[in-house]
Design a protein around this motif. Structure first.
Motif, PDB file in Angstrom:
ATOM      1  N   ALA A  11       0.820  -1.215   0.000  1.00  0.00           N
ATOM      2  CA  ALA A  11       0.000   0.000   0.000  1.00  0.00           C
ATOM      3  C   ALA A  11       0.853   1.263   0.000  1.00  0.00           C
ATOM      4  CB  ALA A  11      -0.919   0.008   1.220  1.00  0.00           C
ATOM      5  N   THR A  12       0.232   2.305  -0.481  1.00  0.00           N
ATOM      6  CA  THR A  12       0.801   3.651  -0.340  1.00  0.00           C
ATOM      7  C   THR A  12      -0.113   4.428   0.601  1.00  0.00           C
ATOM      8  OG1 THR A  12       1.690   3.623  -2.588  1.00  0.00           O
ATOM      9  CG2 THR A  12       1.417   5.773  -1.551  1.00  0.00           C
ATOM     10  N   GLU A  13       0.502   5.038   1.626  1.00  0.00           N
ATOM     11  CA  GLU A  13      -0.315   5.831   2.562  1.00  0.00           C
ATOM     12  C   GLU A  13       0.151   7.267   2.556  1.00  0.00           C
ATOM     13  OE1 GLU A  13      -1.443   4.173   6.340  1.00  0.00           O
ATOM     14  OE2 GLU A  13      -1.124   6.096   7.357  1.00  0.00           O
ATOM     15  N   LEU A  14      -0.803   8.178   2.459  1.00  0.00           N
ATOM     16  CA  LEU A  14      -0.497   9.602   2.580  1.00  0.00           C
ATOM     17  C   LEU A  14      -1.141  10.121   3.851  1.00  0.00           C
ATOM     18  CD1 LEU A  14      -0.977  11.273  -0.928  1.00  0.00           C
ATOM     19  CD2 LEU A  14       1.086  10.319   0.079  1.00  0.00           C
ATOM     20  N   SER A  15      -0.346  10.759   4.704  1.00  0.00           N
ATOM     21  CA  SER A  15      -0.875  11.391   5.910  1.00  0.00           C
ATOM     22  C   SER A  15      -1.037  12.878   5.642  1.00  0.00           C
ATOM     23  CB  SER A  15       0.072  11.178   7.095  1.00  0.00           C
ATOM     24  OG  SER A  15       0.143   9.810   7.409  1.00  0.00           O
ATOM     25  N   LEU A  16      -2.278  13.348   5.670  1.00  0.00           N
ATOM     26  CA  LEU A  16      -2.578  14.758   5.376  1.00  0.00           C
ATOM     27  C   LEU A  16      -2.652  15.549   6.681  1.00  0.00           C
ATOM     28  CD1 LEU A  16      -3.227  13.360   2.716  1.00  0.00           C
ATOM     29  CD2 LEU A  16      -5.351  14.670   2.588  1.00  0.00           C
ATOM     30  N   SER A  17      -2.157  16.773   6.636  1.00  0.00           N
ATOM     31  CA  SER A  17      -2.251  17.635   7.815  1.00  0.00           C
ATOM     32  C   SER A  17      -2.628  19.060   7.395  1.00  0.00           C
ATOM     33  CB  SER A  17      -0.933  17.636   8.597  1.00  0.00           C
ATOM     34  OG  SER A  17       0.121  18.097   7.789  1.00  0.00           O
ATOM     35  N   GLY A  18      -3.130  19.811   8.355  1.00  0.00           N
ATOM     36  CA  GLY A  18      -3.538  21.192   8.065  1.00  0.00           C
ATOM     37  C   GLY A  18      -4.976  21.261   7.596  1.00  0.00           C
ATOM     38  N   ARG A  19      -5.220  22.046   6.556  1.00  0.00           N
ATOM     39  CA  ARG A  19      -6.574  22.250   6.033  1.00  0.00           C
ATOM     40  C   ARG A  19      -6.602  21.835   4.569  1.00  0.00           C
ATOM     41  NH1 ARG A  19      -9.490  26.487   8.856  1.00  0.00           N
ATOM     42  NH2 ARG A  19     -10.449  27.110   6.904  1.00  0.00           N
ATOM     43  N   LEU A  20      -7.567  21.006   4.190  1.00  0.00           N
ATOM     44  CA  LEU A  20      -7.752  20.626   2.790  1.00  0.00           C
ATOM     45  C   LEU A  20      -8.939  21.426   2.276  1.00  0.00           C
ATOM     46  CD1 LEU A  20      -7.071  18.927   0.319  1.00  0.00           C
ATOM     47  CD2 LEU A  20      -8.453  17.070   1.268  1.00  0.00           C
ATOM     48  N   GLU A  21      -8.669  22.378   1.411  1.00  0.00           N
ATOM     49  CA  GLU A  21      -9.737  23.278   0.990  1.00  0.00           C
ATOM     50  C   GLU A  21      -9.547  23.745  -0.440  1.00  0.00           C
ATOM     51  OE1 GLU A  21      -8.708  27.568   2.530  1.00  0.00           O
ATOM     52  OE2 GLU A  21      -8.977  26.263   4.259  1.00  0.00           O
ATOM     53  N   PHE A  22     -10.364  24.698  -0.841  1.00  0.00           N
ATOM     54  CA  PHE A  22     -10.467  25.062  -2.258  1.00  0.00           C
ATOM     55  C   PHE A  22      -9.182  25.601  -2.851  1.00  0.00           C
ATOM     56  CE2 PHE A  22     -10.881  29.815  -2.472  1.00  0.00           C
ATOM     57  CZ  PHE A  22     -10.718  30.070  -1.120  1.00  0.00           C
ATOM     58  N   THR A  23      -8.237  26.016  -2.027  1.00  0.00           N
ATOM     59  CA  THR A  23      -6.978  26.547  -2.550  1.00  0.00           C
ATOM     60  C   THR A  23      -5.949  25.442  -2.808  1.00  0.00           C
ATOM     61  OG1 THR A  23      -6.288  26.933  -0.260  1.00  0.00           O
ATOM     62  CG2 THR A  23      -7.239  28.794  -1.431  1.00  0.00           C
ATOM     63  N   ASP A  24      -6.323  24.167  -2.623  1.00  0.00           N
ATOM     64  CA  ASP A  24      -5.342  23.077  -2.663  1.00  0.00           C
ATOM     65  C   ASP A  24      -5.328  22.301  -3.972  1.00  0.00           C
ATOM     66  OD1 ASP A  24      -3.949  23.161  -0.154  1.00  0.00           O
ATOM     67  OD2 ASP A  24      -5.853  22.660   0.804  1.00  0.00           O
ATOM     68  N   HIS A  25      -5.725  22.920  -5.065  1.00  0.00           N
ATOM     69  CA  HIS A  25      -5.735  22.184  -6.330  1.00  0.00           C
ATOM     70  C   HIS A  25      -4.334  21.782  -6.782  1.00  0.00           C
ATOM     71  CE1 HIS A  25      -9.974  22.268  -7.316  1.00  0.00           C
ATOM     72  NE2 HIS A  25     -10.016  23.447  -6.736  1.00  0.00           N
ATOM     73  N   ASP A  26      -3.346  22.596  -6.465  1.00  0.00           N
ATOM     74  CA  ASP A  26      -1.978  22.214  -6.846  1.00  0.00           C
ATOM     75  C   ASP A  26      -1.527  20.987  -6.068  1.00  0.00           C
ATOM     76  OD1 ASP A  26      -1.847  24.246  -8.664  1.00  0.00           O
ATOM     77  OD2 ASP A  26      -0.785  25.637  -7.344  1.00  0.00           O
ATOM     78  N   ALA A  27      -1.898  20.917  -4.778  1.00  0.00           N
ATOM     79  CA  ALA A  27      -1.549  19.739  -3.980  1.00  0.00           C
ATOM     80  C   ALA A  27      -2.253  18.502  -4.521  1.00  0.00           C
ATOM     81  CB  ALA A  27      -1.929  19.970  -2.517  1.00  0.00           C
ATOM     82  N   LEU A  28      -3.480  18.675  -4.977  1.00  0.00           N
ATOM     83  CA  LEU A  28      -4.211  17.543  -5.560  1.00  0.00           C
ATOM     84  C   LEU A  28      -3.450  16.997  -6.762  1.00  0.00           C
ATOM     85  CD1 LEU A  28      -6.777  15.764  -5.858  1.00  0.00           C
ATOM     86  CD2 LEU A  28      -7.702  17.566  -7.328  1.00  0.00           C
ATOM     87  N   ARG A  29      -2.946  17.895  -7.585  1.00  0.00           N
ATOM     88  CA  ARG A  29      -2.191  17.460  -8.767  1.00  0.00           C
ATOM     89  C   ARG A  29      -0.961  16.661  -8.344  1.00  0.00           C
ATOM     90  NH1 ARG A  29      -1.136  22.250 -12.658  1.00  0.00           N
ATOM     91  NH2 ARG A  29       0.178  22.844 -10.920  1.00  0.00           N
ATOM     92  N   ASP A  30      -0.292  17.108  -7.271  1.00  0.00           N
ATOM     93  CA  ASP A  30       0.888  16.376  -6.777  1.00  0.00           C
ATOM     94  C   ASP A  30       0.493  14.986  -6.283  1.00  0.00           C
ATOM     95  OD1 ASP A  30       2.331  18.632  -7.334  1.00  0.00           O
ATOM     96  OD2 ASP A  30       2.378  19.360  -5.261  1.00  0.00           O
ATOM     97  N   ILE A  31      -0.632  14.909  -5.576  1.00  0.00           N
ATOM     98  CA  ILE A  31      -1.062  13.605  -5.042  1.00  0.00           C
ATOM     99  C   ILE A  31      -1.457  12.670  -6.176  1.00  0.00           C
ATOM    100  CG2 ILE A  31      -2.823  12.449  -3.651  1.00  0.00           C
ATOM    101  CD1 ILE A  31      -2.819  14.910  -1.805  1.00  0.00           C
ATOM    102  N   ILE A  32      -2.099  13.203  -7.200  1.00  0.00           N
ATOM    103  CA  ILE A  32      -2.454  12.355  -8.344  1.00  0.00           C
ATOM    104  C   ILE A  32      -1.189  11.838  -9.025  1.00  0.00           C
ATOM    105  CG2 ILE A  32      -3.477  12.421 -10.652  1.00  0.00           C
ATOM    106  CD1 ILE A  32      -5.730  14.126  -9.438  1.00  0.00           C
TER     107      ILE A  32
END
Lengths: 101, 270
Positions: A11-32
């Motif tokens: 498995a691959t596990e990602l531990s997220l911290s902070g706030r996941l919100e509308f400004t995080d589209h760049d982070a989404l691209r990194d996770i994809i």
């Protein structure tokens, strides 16, 4: 939002911290990008350290599920608590994504 | 020398602290004062007083704090002075000009004596400021917000602010998110619009009032509006968007959308 990756043979596990919100589209691209490299393994999002998620963040979870499944894997979300669990429950995301305690 | 000079990192622009701007009746044109009064309600313009300079009493009609370019610390510093209005002017404007700008109209106050505050920001600043956190902090500081209710109010306000910024002032539709790979296109469109000076100068206004029975928060934008009925009906199943109204309807006592979708009013019973 910030995330840390842990990978095993199963498995691959990602531990997220902070706030996941509308400004995080760049982070989404990194996770994809990580999803694409994970090669169809089980993909776990650990939300135990996530303090806040908004409706856009929930939409990102759904996008990630679709991306993981399109690469032959399965997504699970675990560790949601407090305000994050409230948002997930209100939006009934558990009917769509596997939620683990 | 030139090479060494060019390697010096650019100095950040100087930060101007919030500054007081009392709209004294003897300094503000009568029509402008009347327009402000009509918008925010609750402050009566007195009759001209022949004994005062300019003909009006020298008490402030509206206490305002003006910020050239907003960040969290500056907004908190301005809030700390408990003004009624906190206004980010944005780059290239001055106080009187900004006050003459056509702000989105705040809903008329039904109860003129109710306390409240009004925060007006440019979209470019509001995007990354976590406005809901700042406003809830201020409501708590003023003793209005029950700590046990804060989380629900903050989420509702956050969703209303996101709608105002993304779908209102930046004019972005979530339709792209529903298409394969649409998140990339949506992200690119977001970045492009945040680089458009006309769009990031549009105003986001948050207007809070309260009494013993309820807290009312209006969130206003200057976008194209939307069909509130359609928006409120979305957000189910596997849809990637539309859950903001699900949250607001579930957690606020009442949600009203007016002005063709440019104003969302959240009410929370106390």
């Amino acid at each position: 939002m910030e995330f840390k990756k842990t990978a095993t043979a199963e498995a691959t596990e990602l531990s997220l911290s902070g706030r996941l919100e509308f400004t995080d589209h760049d982070a989404l691209r990194d996770i994809i990008g990580i999803v694409e490299q994970s090669g169809g393994k089980r993909f776990v999002l650990n939300l135990a350290d996530l303090a806040f998620i908004d409706s856009a963040g929930l939409g990102m979870l759904l996008i990630l599920q679709e991306e993981v499944e399109s690469h032959g894997g399965a997504l699970a979300v675990r560790g949601a608590a407090g305000d994050v669990k409230r948002s997930i429950d209100l939006a009934r995301i558990g009917e769509i994504i596997t939620i683990e305690d | 020398m030139d090479a060494a000079f060019s390697e010096t990192p650019p100095m950040p622009p100087p930060v101007s602290p919030p500054r007081a701007f009392s709209l004294l009746r003897d300094r503000v044109p009568a029509d402008m004062a009347a327009r402000l009064v009509a918008r925010i309600g609750g402050i009566e313009v007195g009759e001209p007083d022949p004994g005062e300079p300019g003909g009006f009493p020298a008490e402030p009609a509206v206490e305002a704090q003006l910020i050239d370019r907003a960040d969290r610390d500056l907004i908190r510093a301005a809030f700390g002075r408990s003004p009624f209005l906190t206004v980010e002017l944005g780059e290239g404007t001055d106080g009187p000009a900004a006050l003459l700008d056509d702000w989105s109209a705040a809903p008329a106050a039904e109860h003129p004596c109710r306390p409240g505050f009004y925060l007006s920001l440019t979209t470019g600043s509001a995007y990354g400021l976590q406005c809901a956190v700042l406003v809830c902090d201020e409501l708590a500081r003023r003793g209005v917000l029950d700590p046990h209710r804060r989380s629900d109010m903050e989420l509702c306000l956050h969703e209303a602010v996101v709608n105002a910024i993304v779908h209102g002032n930046l004019g972005l539709s979530s339709a792209a998110k529903g298409e394969p790979g649409g998140y990339r296109r949506f992200s690119e469109m977001m970045r492009a619009r945040l680089g458009d000076p006309a769009m990031i100068r549009r105003r986001l206004d948050i207007f809070c009032r309260w009494d013993n029975r309820s807290i009312t928060i209006a969130v206003l934008d200057q976008g194209g509006g939307f069909d509130a009925v359609l928006a409120a009906a979305g957000g189910g199943g596997t849809a990637r968007s539309g859950r903001g109204f699900v949250f607001m309807r579930a957690l606020a006592s009442r949600v009203t959308v007016t002005d063709g979708g440019r104003c969302t009013i959240l009410q929370f019973d106390r």
